[in-house]
Design a protein around this motif. Structure first.
Motif, short mmCIF file in Angstrom:
data_model
loop_
_atom_site.label_atom_id
_atom_site.label_comp_id
_atom_site.label_asym_id
_atom_site.label_seq_id
_atom_site.Cartn_x
_atom_site.Cartn_y
_atom_site.Cartn_z
N ALA A 191 -14.31 8.53 -4.45
CA ALA A 191 -12.90 8.81 -4.75
C ALA A 191 -12.24 7.61 -5.41
O ALA A 191 -11.44 7.75 -6.35
N LYS B 21 -6.05 7.23 3.87
CA LYS B 21 -6.29 8.67 3.84
C LYS B 21 -6.28 9.23 2.43
O LYS B 21 -6.45 10.43 2.24
N ASN C 146 -3.60 9.05 0.38
CA ASN C 146 -2.25 9.42 -0.04
C ASN C 146 -1.72 8.42 -1.07
O ASN C 146 -1.93 7.21 -0.94
N GLY D 153 0.96 12.78 -3.41
CA GLY D 153 -0.25 13.58 -3.50
C GLY D 153 -1.40 12.84 -2.85
O GLY D 153 -1.21 11.75 -2.29
N ASN D 154 -2.59 13.43 -2.92
CA ASN D 154 -3.75 12.84 -2.28
C ASN D 154 -4.93 12.85 -3.25
O ASN D 154 -5.27 13.89 -3.82
N LEU E 82 -7.99 12.69 -2.69
CA LEU E 82 -9.14 13.46 -2.23
C LEU E 82 -9.01 14.94 -2.58
O LEU E 82 -9.98 15.69 -2.49
N LYS E 83 -7.81 15.33 -2.98
CA LYS E 83 -7.55 16.73 -3.31
C LYS E 83 -7.17 16.93 -4.77
O LYS E 83 -7.28 18.05 -5.29
N LYS E 84 -6.71 15.88 -5.43
CA LYS E 84 -6.19 16.00 -6.78
C LYS E 84 -6.46 14.70 -7.53
O LYS E 84 -6.54 13.63 -6.92
N SER E 85 -6.60 14.76 -8.83
CA SER E 85 -6.88 13.54 -9.59
C SER E 85 -5.66 12.63 -9.58
O SER E 85 -4.51 13.09 -9.52
#
Length: 383
Positions: free
Chosen positions: A64, A282, A284, A298-299, A301-304
């Protein structure tokens, strides 16, 4: 002298737009630490309850982090800051990460307690700047304030500092070395000594920070013992010496700008989110290390990271900072780490908008022209 990207950041801040990537991205890589500094919000033995993230080992996933670095390269990011809620060099893939960032051509700033293993010295010397947390020059007091294990740790830190300083002479002044000195009721009398030592050793910058006691024993703070006035008078005396001006420090910068060494009111506006991004353990993305956790854009790990950087949510956070909502509601803003930067940006944006207004026709405000309205106070603070 501003480069083209800094000019784009300034114009974007004035027009309520985002025109390029951040100047700096900060990673909190791990919560593992070999110290128990009494003033630490994460590992202090004085904490009544350890934070949830400190109860088990957590690391930011290497893949990541690499994806964010790739985005940073394309977003014209200038600097990557490697930090932690612990000791940064204990990140399991520290060497790989430094090498990967260097291959991308980005500069690196490392935050550390200075106890890195000798085997990591060649990796540490690849970074451009190092901030070392050092709260005393006394080995026994070091054990009380920082290591809580063995005074031998003090020798390790001092040895590593000397190795870094010797390397600077052969490497055209790199890495730039900053000493972070956290001021408490137990070490404030060392202020003249730490200035003299920093000058004698050839330290590039001395950052003196008052201990924040919100979550810890107030006895360690200067206010509890009414020691703030004594520390202030000590710095006043020190400011009259040549030594004070010979070593660059935040207290010198603050005193030159405002006549105060530490305390300043929150800046009228916060422009951090046009220039910086902070990535937590995490994943964030937040605008600043001191901003509460509920101001999350945003995060990764979920979004670029690129999508988060240009997102509507992060723009809302930027606008809340610009229109002064952070300083009104966020207690952490009273300890602003970028006070001078934000004051300078506030003045530059005001001058730029004034110049634009004088040459523009019509009466529309910059907010109206950009399609944004000034955010209401509750837009972000509660959601």
């Amino acid at each position: 002298m501003m480069d083209i990207d800094d000019k784009l950041r300034l114009i974007g801040a004035a027009k309520d737009k985002i025109l390029t990537g951040p100047q700096k991205v900060v990673f909190l890589l791990t919560n593992t630490c070999n110290f128990k500094c009494v003033y630490c919000w994460h590992h202090s033995p004085l904490l009544k309850a350890r934070p949830p993230y400190a109860r088990k080992k957590i690391e930011l996933p290497f893949d990541a982090v690499k994806r964010v670095i790739d985005d940073c390269y394309h977003l014209n990011v200038r600097n990557i800051q490697l930090a932690a809620r612990g000791e940064t060099t204990l990140y399991s893939r520290f060497t790989e990460l430094v090498d990967y960032i260097r291959r991308k051509g980005l500069t690196i700033t490392l935050l550390t307690n200075g106890t890195f293993q000798r085997s990591l010295l060649s990796t540490v010397l690849k970074v451009d700047a190092i901030d070392i947390n050092l709260a005393t020059l006394n080995p026994e007091r070091f054990k009380e304030l920082q290591s809580h294990s063995s005074a031998e740790m003090f020798d390790s830190v001092q040895t590593n500092i000397r190795l870094l300083l010797n390397s600077k002479k052969r490497r055209r002044g790199k890495p730039r070395l900053t000493i972070v000195y956290v001021l408490t009721s137990q070490n404030y009398l060392e202020l003249p000594e730490i200035f003299a030592w920093a000058y004698r050793m050839g330290i590039d910058y001395l950052s003196v920070k008052k201990m924040i006691c919100d979550k810890l024993d107030p006895c360690l703070g200067l206010k509890y013992h009414h020691l703030e006035r004594k520390a202030h008078n000590m710095l006043i005396s020190l400011s009259r010496t040549k030594l004070f001006k010979k070593i660059r420090s935040n207290v010198l910068d603050n005193y030159s700008a405002s006549g105060e060494f530490f305390d300043s009111p929150p800046p009228p506006s916060c422009y951090n989110a046009w220039y910086y991004a902070n990535i937590t353990l995490k994943g964030n993305v937040t605008p600043c290390a001191l901003i509460p956790d509920h101001l999350i854009a945003g995060n990764i790990l979920k979004k670029s990271f690129k999508d988060i950087w240009f997102s509507k949510k992060l723009m809302e956070i930027r606008l809340a900072g610009k229109y002064g909502l952070f300083g009104r509601r966020c207690k952490a803003c009273r300890q602003c780490l970028h006070h001078r930067f934000n004051l300078s940006m506030h003045n530059n944006v005001r001058l730029l908008n004034k110049a634009r207004a004088s040459g523009a026709s019509g009466n529309k405000s910059s907010v109206q022209r950009s399609g944004h309205r000034p955010p209401r106070q509750d837009d972000l603070i509660h959601g």
